[in-house]
Design a protein around this motif. Sequence first.
Motif, PDB file in Angstrom:
ATOM      1  N   SER A 136       0.834  -1.211   0.000  1.00 40.67           N
ATOM      2  CA  SER A 136       0.000   0.000   0.000  1.00 40.67           C
ATOM      3  C   SER A 136       0.867   1.259   0.000  1.00 40.67           C
ATOM      4  CB  SER A 136      -0.937   0.017   1.212  1.00 40.67           C
ATOM      5  OG  SER A 136      -0.207  -0.153   2.416  1.00 40.67           O
ATOM      6  N   GLU A 140       7.826   1.004   8.234  1.00 38.91           N
ATOM      7  CA  GLU A 140       6.885   0.319   9.121  1.00 38.91           C
ATOM      8  C   GLU A 140       7.537   0.220  10.497  1.00 38.91           C
ATOM      9  OE1 GLU A 140       5.390  -3.414   7.579  1.00 38.91           O
ATOM     10  OE2 GLU A 140       5.327  -2.598   5.555  1.00 38.91           O
ATOM     11  N   ASP A 160       4.124   3.565   9.546  1.00 37.86           N
ATOM     12  CA  ASP A 160       2.994   2.633   9.477  1.00 37.86           C
ATOM     13  C   ASP A 160       3.223   1.606  10.582  1.00 37.86           C
ATOM     14  OD1 ASP A 160       1.510   0.312   8.980  1.00 37.86           O
ATOM     15  OD2 ASP A 160       1.637   0.498   6.801  1.00 37.86           O
ATOM     16  N   ALA A 194       1.076  -0.752  11.656  1.00 42.96           N
ATOM     17  CA  ALA A 194      -0.025  -1.726  11.579  1.00 42.96           C
ATOM     18  C   ALA A 194       0.212  -2.921  12.497  1.00 42.96           C
ATOM     19  CB  ALA A 194      -0.186  -2.192  10.133  1.00 42.96           C
ATOM     20  N   MET A 247       0.344   5.971  11.105  1.00 41.51           N
ATOM     21  CA  MET A 247      -0.815   5.245  10.580  1.00 41.51           C
ATOM     22  C   MET A 247      -0.956   3.969  11.409  1.00 41.51           C
ATOM     23  SD  MET A 247      -2.628   3.010   8.692  1.00 41.51           S
ATOM     24  CE  MET A 247      -1.462   1.833   8.058  1.00 41.51           C
TER      25      MET A 247
HETATM   26  C1  PLP Z   1       2.183  -2.837   7.177  1.00 43.71           C
HETATM   27  C2  PLP Z   1       0.773  -2.809   6.682  1.00 43.71           C
HETATM   28  N1  PLP Z   1       0.231  -1.635   6.355  1.00 43.71           N
HETATM   29  C3  PLP Z   1      -1.021  -1.553   5.887  1.00 43.71           C
HETATM   30  C4  PLP Z   1      -1.792  -2.678   5.722  1.00 43.71           C
HETATM   31  C5  PLP Z   1      -3.170  -2.559   5.173  1.00 43.71           C
HETATM   32  O1  PLP Z   1      -4.079  -2.555   6.240  1.00 43.71           O
HETATM   33  P1  PLP Z   1      -5.577  -3.030   6.014  1.00 43.71           P
HETATM   34  O2  PLP Z   1      -5.565  -4.515   6.096  1.00 43.71           O
HETATM   35  O3  PLP Z   1      -6.341  -2.374   7.116  1.00 43.71           O
HETATM   36  O4  PLP Z   1      -5.987  -2.537   4.665  1.00 43.71           O
HETATM   37  C6  PLP Z   1      -1.276  -3.933   6.058  1.00 43.71           C
HETATM   38  C7  PLP Z   1      -2.102  -5.142   5.877  1.00 43.71           C
HETATM   39  O5  PLP Z   1      -1.684  -6.225   5.736  1.00 43.71           O
HETATM   40  C8  PLP Z   1       0.049  -4.002   6.545  1.00 43.71           C
HETATM   41  O6  PLP Z   1       0.601  -5.169   6.854  1.00 43.71           O
END
Ligand code: PLP
Length: 403
Positions: free
Chosen positions: A125, A167, A196, A198, A223
């Motif tokens: 992404s 990340e 990021d 996540a 994020m």
């Molecule tokens: C590092 C990272 N960023 C963004 C995303 C995307 O998030 P979402 O699953 O909410 O679209 C993911 C999903 O696998 C991810 O691993």
Amino acid sequence: MTRLFNQRQQAALMARRAQGLYRQHAVFAGGMLNFASNDYLGLSQHKAVIAAWQQAAKAGVGATASPAVVGFHATHQALVASLCDWLGFEDALLFNSGFSANQTLLHTVVEPQDRLFQDKLNHASLIDAGLHTKAHHRRFAHNDSQALARLIKKHNAQAGQDWVVTEGIFSMDGDSAPLTELSALCQQQGAALILDDAHGIGVTGEQGRGSCDVAKIKPDYLMVTFGKALGIGGAAILSTQQNIDYLRQFSRHYVYSTAMPIAQAAAIQCAIEIVRWQPELREKLQNNSAYFDQGLRQLATEFGELGTASMPALMSARMPTLAIKPVILKSSVRTMHIARHLAAQGIQVGAIRPPTVAPNSARLRICLSAAHTEAHIDKLLNELRHALAQPQPIENLSQELAC
Ligand SMILES: Cc1ncc(COP(=O)(O)O)c(C=O)c1O
């Protein structure tokens, strides 16, 4: 007559099959032991979270419009306030997915005269969003702040802004970015840092505040996603009042998309409270992680083929991986074979192949959760041992499920 686009697509699909990289959805069978999800704290099944969703849904299920029209409700506002209080930012915007949040962030803030530096292993992404900006876009060697410093120096220009994107915890390797170093470098160079997190949010840091809390840094934009440790779905971007206000005005993904369902926002808020005030879930995950590492180390000694690539992530001195345990087998066919063996024994693991990961680095992506018991982990390790002891298959595995 077959049209050109049909021919192109047919050829691409045939090539995928021939390479053993064809992907298929399979319906997840209930009752399987799940080591493939990102539900690191088991919150997708938490009674309080489910109840919060159900209760909020009584008032209606959809937000009914973009947040810029009438889609932003008191429940969304309360969630934004919770996020800001938890993570220490002035304001936040909510999105229906992390993919969408990353896309819009880079599209909206990066301008053509800017330079954008991304870790080589950043999520699709981010990489895709970067490729679609008109900025000068470069990827730096994974977690290598010296390589980044050299790149910034090399591409130094008078005009435009430098952006660094990484990340917190990498999705396919489970290792952590050197955030303290990266943040210091950004400050020195006047670069803006986008993080990021996540896979870090909820999992690490005091009150589950994630990678920033561990590294004691504050990026320009953070994020976070709600579909992993928080067990639900959706995402948020956090930053200063002005930065978020800019996105609120100019982010097309935000303005021209229906807001997150109200019940989802209520469930996320409930999950945040659990993450913050029930540290025992993180402790359980840490114990599971240490227990698994011990077993995997044993397997790695028995089967040299586990490969050195999986070991640095396992043994990282900076921050051992917690929930994401890559077992790098290199061969896609071997990876599929082992995943299939495990599935036949009622164990689901991720089988990750190129192009999601680099060529010749296919892997099992084993994800631990606070919901696992040591007996679950023993079962996984025993079946992994059986699978590794089997000879490599020659059958065509191209129809198998994988990422
Ligand atoms: C590092 C990272 N960023 C963004 C995303 C995307 O998030 P979402 O699953 O909410 O679209 C993911 C999903 O696998 C991810 O691993």
